[in-house]
Scaffold this motif. Structure first.
Motif, PDB file in Angstrom:
ATOM      1  N   LYS A  11       0.783  -1.333   0.073  1.00  0.00           N
ATOM      2  CA  LYS A  11      -0.028  -0.003  -0.054  1.00  0.00           C
ATOM      3  C   LYS A  11       0.905   1.162  -0.058  1.00  0.00           C
ATOM      4  O   LYS A  11       2.037   1.256   0.389  1.00  0.00           O
ATOM      5  CB  LYS A  11      -0.942   0.111   1.321  1.00  0.00           C
ATOM      6  N   TYR A  51     -12.240  -2.395  -4.138  1.00  0.00           N
ATOM      7  CA  TYR A  51     -12.597  -2.721  -2.645  1.00  0.00           C
ATOM      8  C   TYR A  51     -14.225  -2.666  -2.533  1.00  0.00           C
ATOM      9  O   TYR A  51     -14.895  -2.503  -1.936  1.00  0.00           O
ATOM     10  CB  TYR A  51     -12.039  -1.512  -1.794  1.00  0.00           C
ATOM     11  N   HIS A  54     -16.486  -3.702   0.142  1.00  0.00           N
ATOM     12  CA  HIS A  54     -16.526  -2.890   1.059  1.00  0.00           C
ATOM     13  C   HIS A  54     -17.395  -1.382   1.073  1.00  0.00           C
ATOM     14  O   HIS A  54     -17.443  -0.650   1.995  1.00  0.00           O
ATOM     15  CB  HIS A  54     -15.269  -2.382   1.789  1.00  0.00           C
ATOM     16  N   PHE A  59     -15.937   2.591   6.900  1.00  0.00           N
ATOM     17  CA  PHE A  59     -14.456   3.068   6.501  1.00  0.00           C
ATOM     18  C   PHE A  59     -14.175   3.395   5.047  1.00  0.00           C
ATOM     19  O   PHE A  59     -12.814   3.465   4.353  1.00  0.00           O
ATOM     20  CB  PHE A  59     -13.666   2.292   7.192  1.00  0.00           C
ATOM     21  N   LEU A  63     -10.723   4.510   3.102  1.00  0.00           N
ATOM     22  CA  LEU A  63      -9.971   3.316   2.315  1.00  0.00           C
ATOM     23  C   LEU A  63      -9.563   3.629   0.943  1.00  0.00           C
ATOM     24  O   LEU A  63      -8.369   3.626   0.721  1.00  0.00           O
ATOM     25  CB  LEU A  63     -10.837   2.133   2.431  1.00  0.00           C
ATOM     26  N   ARG A  87      -1.664 -14.064   4.087  1.00  0.00           N
ATOM     27  CA  ARG A  87      -2.540 -13.525   5.210  1.00  0.00           C
ATOM     28  C   ARG A  87      -1.503 -13.556   6.661  1.00  0.00           C
ATOM     29  O   ARG A  87      -1.491 -12.760   7.217  1.00  0.00           O
ATOM     30  CB  ARG A  87      -3.548 -14.193   5.281  1.00  0.00           C
ATOM     31  N   MET A  90       1.345 -11.268   6.598  1.00  0.00           N
ATOM     32  CA  MET A  90       0.601  -9.861   6.733  1.00  0.00           C
ATOM     33  C   MET A  90       0.583  -9.603   8.323  1.00  0.00           C
ATOM     34  O   MET A  90       0.774  -8.436   8.615  1.00  0.00           O
ATOM     35  CB  MET A  90      -0.615  -9.684   5.942  1.00  0.00           C
ATOM     36  N   THR A  93      -5.309  -7.276  10.543  1.00  0.00           N
ATOM     37  CA  THR A  93      -5.633  -5.748   9.855  1.00  0.00           C
ATOM     38  C   THR A  93      -5.133  -4.851  10.853  1.00  0.00           C
ATOM     39  O   THR A  93      -4.601  -3.654  10.213  1.00  0.00           O
ATOM     40  CB  THR A  93      -7.200  -5.657   9.601  1.00  0.00           C
ATOM     41  N   ARG A 104       2.538  -6.282   8.958  1.00  0.00           N
ATOM     42  CA  ARG A 104       1.939  -5.185   9.598  1.00  0.00           C
ATOM     43  C   ARG A 104       2.656  -4.741  11.087  1.00  0.00           C
ATOM     44  O   ARG A 104       2.464  -3.616  11.507  1.00  0.00           O
ATOM     45  CB  ARG A 104       0.366  -5.323   9.801  1.00  0.00           C
ATOM     46  N   ILE A 111      -4.663   1.149  11.416  1.00  0.00           N
ATOM     47  CA  ILE A 111      -5.254   0.137  10.560  1.00  0.00           C
ATOM     48  C   ILE A 111      -5.754   0.601   9.353  1.00  0.00           C
ATOM     49  O   ILE A 111      -6.069   0.314   8.323  1.00  0.00           O
ATOM     50  CB  ILE A 111      -6.801  -0.005  11.481  1.00  0.00           C
ATOM     51  N   ASP A 112      -5.804   2.122   9.061  1.00  0.00           N
ATOM     52  CA  ASP A 112      -5.951   2.587   7.628  1.00  0.00           C
ATOM     53  C   ASP A 112      -4.642   2.440   6.746  1.00  0.00           C
ATOM     54  O   ASP A 112      -4.617   1.716   5.725  1.00  0.00           O
ATOM     55  CB  ASP A 112      -6.241   4.267   7.712  1.00  0.00           C
ATOM     56  N   ASN A 114      -2.102   0.263   6.685  1.00  0.00           N
ATOM     57  CA  ASN A 114      -1.566  -1.027   7.185  1.00  0.00           C
ATOM     58  C   ASN A 114      -0.555  -1.771   6.327  1.00  0.00           C
ATOM     59  O   ASN A 114      -0.776  -2.880   6.155  1.00  0.00           O
ATOM     60  CB  ASN A 114      -2.668  -1.670   7.791  1.00  0.00           C
ATOM     61  N   VAL A 116      -0.119  -3.565   3.857  1.00  0.00           N
ATOM     62  CA  VAL A 116      -0.288  -4.446   2.617  1.00  0.00           C
ATOM     63  C   VAL A 116      -1.893  -5.079   2.558  1.00  0.00           C
ATOM     64  O   VAL A 116      -2.446  -4.872   3.576  1.00  0.00           O
ATOM     65  CB  VAL A 116       0.494  -5.800   2.714  1.00  0.00           C
ATOM     66  N   HIS A 117      -2.146  -5.240   1.456  1.00  0.00           N
ATOM     67  CA  HIS A 117      -3.540  -5.936   1.040  1.00  0.00           C
ATOM     68  C   HIS A 117      -3.165  -7.349   0.745  1.00  0.00           C
ATOM     69  O   HIS A 117      -2.094  -7.656  -0.081  1.00  0.00           O
ATOM     70  CB  HIS A 117      -4.258  -5.367   0.104  1.00  0.00           C
ATOM     71  N   GLY A 118      -3.857  -8.527   1.151  1.00  0.00           N
ATOM     72  CA  GLY A 118      -3.750  -9.864   0.578  1.00  0.00           C
ATOM     73  C   GLY A 118      -5.125 -10.296   0.351  1.00  0.00           C
ATOM     74  O   GLY A 118      -6.000 -10.082   1.159  1.00  0.00           O
TER      75      GLY A 118
HETATM   76  P1  RTP Z   1      -6.893  -6.002   3.254  1.00  0.00           P
HETATM   77  O1  RTP Z   1      -8.205  -6.351   2.488  1.00  0.00           O
HETATM   78  O2  RTP Z   1      -6.432  -4.540   2.778  1.00  0.00           O
HETATM   79  O3  RTP Z   1      -5.993  -6.980   2.781  1.00  0.00           O
HETATM   80  O4  RTP Z   1      -7.393  -5.878   4.640  1.00  0.00           O
HETATM   81  P2  RTP Z   1      -8.103  -6.929   5.739  1.00  0.00           P
HETATM   82  O5  RTP Z   1      -8.633  -8.109   4.937  1.00  0.00           O
HETATM   83  O6  RTP Z   1      -7.197  -7.387   6.579  1.00  0.00           O
HETATM   84  O7  RTP Z   1      -9.180  -6.154   6.211  1.00  0.00           O
HETATM   85  P3  RTP Z   1     -10.582  -5.900   5.606  1.00  0.00           P
HETATM   86  O8  RTP Z   1     -11.700  -6.116   6.460  1.00  0.00           O
HETATM   87  O9  RTP Z   1     -10.825  -6.539   4.251  1.00  0.00           O
HETATM   88  O10 RTP Z   1     -10.541  -4.295   5.255  1.00  0.00           O
HETATM   89  C1  RTP Z   1      -9.999  -3.620   4.211  1.00  0.00           C
HETATM   90  C2  RTP Z   1      -9.131  -2.585   4.751  1.00  0.00           C
HETATM   91  O11 RTP Z   1     -10.044  -1.485   5.215  1.00  0.00           O
HETATM   92  C3  RTP Z   1      -9.519  -0.864   6.281  1.00  0.00           C
HETATM   93  N1  RTP Z   1     -10.276  -1.131   7.391  1.00  0.00           N
HETATM   94  N2  RTP Z   1     -10.515  -0.120   8.326  1.00  0.00           N
HETATM   95  N3  RTP Z   1     -11.750   1.619  10.596  1.00  0.00           N
HETATM   96  C4  RTP Z   1     -11.824   0.401  10.358  1.00  0.00           C
HETATM   97  O12 RTP Z   1     -12.547  -0.342  11.331  1.00  0.00           O
HETATM   98  C5  RTP Z   1     -11.281  -0.667   9.300  1.00  0.00           C
HETATM   99  N4  RTP Z   1     -11.529  -1.577   9.063  1.00  0.00           N
HETATM  100  C6  RTP Z   1     -10.839  -2.100   7.778  1.00  0.00           C
HETATM  101  C7  RTP Z   1      -7.967  -1.502   6.665  1.00  0.00           C
HETATM  102  O13 RTP Z   1      -6.917  -0.701   6.139  1.00  0.00           O
HETATM  103  C8  RTP Z   1      -8.280  -2.818   5.835  1.00  0.00           C
HETATM  104  O14 RTP Z   1      -6.925  -3.278   5.317  1.00  0.00           O
END
Ligand code: RTP
Ligand code: MG
Length: 141
Positions: A11, A51, A54, A59, A63, A87, A90, A93, A104, A111-112, A114, A116-118
């Motif tokens: 990221k 994304y 989401h 968020f 994001l 994962r 990484m 989150t 991470r 959390i914003d 962070n 990497v994404h996977g």
């Molecule tokens: P990613 O998709 O980026 O690999 O992260 P992840 O699976 O660990 O987390 P995910 O639930 O898919 O959320 C995507 C990205 O959104 C941001 N996020 N912010 N403020 C919050 O509560 C919140 N929750 C998620 C994070 O940057 C997360 O990587």
């Protein structure tokens, strides 16, 4: 165990920190091969599409804004159990919850931002790979 592919995105925060190579070393040391890669400054549309799952989350706006704030490094990783392995590398989150020694824990700020994404499943990995790469851009070996 089956050979899998997954998407990894370094990221904007981690690209800005100049730690692409350190993160690649972790993939290599875990037996994951980079079989495609590109650096890209995502447009708002590209980040929103990537994304889309989401879209309804509170968020989502933050994001998308973060993911378009600077260039990202996008790679396809291939190896045994690649989705879960990436994962694991990484970490959680929220970097505050990430296990010591994970990407991470070592490189993420919040959390914003962070690092990497996977992909979180084989099904989503296939969708995400197709989102950024054509089949001719994949170089398995
Ligand atoms: P990613 O998709 O980026 O690999 O992260 P992840 O699976 O660990 O987390 P995910 O639930 O898919 O959320 C995507 C990205 O959104 C941001 N996020 N912010 N403020 C919050 O509560 C919140 N929750 C998620 C994070 O940057 C997360 O990587
Ligand atoms: Mg996710």
């Amino acid at each position: 165990m089956a050979l899998e592919r997954t998407i990894s995105i370094i990221k904007p925060d981690a690209v800005a920190k100049n730690v692409i190579g350190q993160i690649y070393s972790r993939f290599e040391n875990a037996g994951l091969k980079v079989v495609a890669a590109k650096m890209k400054h995502l447009s708002k549309k590209e980040a929103e599409g990537f994304y889309a799952v989401h879209r309804e989350r509170p968020f989502f706006g933050a994001l998308v804004e973060f993911m378009t704030s600077g260039p990202v490094m996008i790679q396809v990783l291939e190896g045994e159990n690649a989705v879960a392995k990436n994962r694991e590398l990484m970490g959680a989150t929220n970097p505050k919850d990430a296990a010591p020694g994970t990407i991470r824990a070592d490189f993420a700020e919040s959390i914003d931002a962070n690092a990497v994404h996977g992909s979180d499943s084989q099904e989503n990995a296939a969708i995400e790979i197709a989102y950024f790469f054509s089949t001719t851009e994949l170089c398995p070996r």
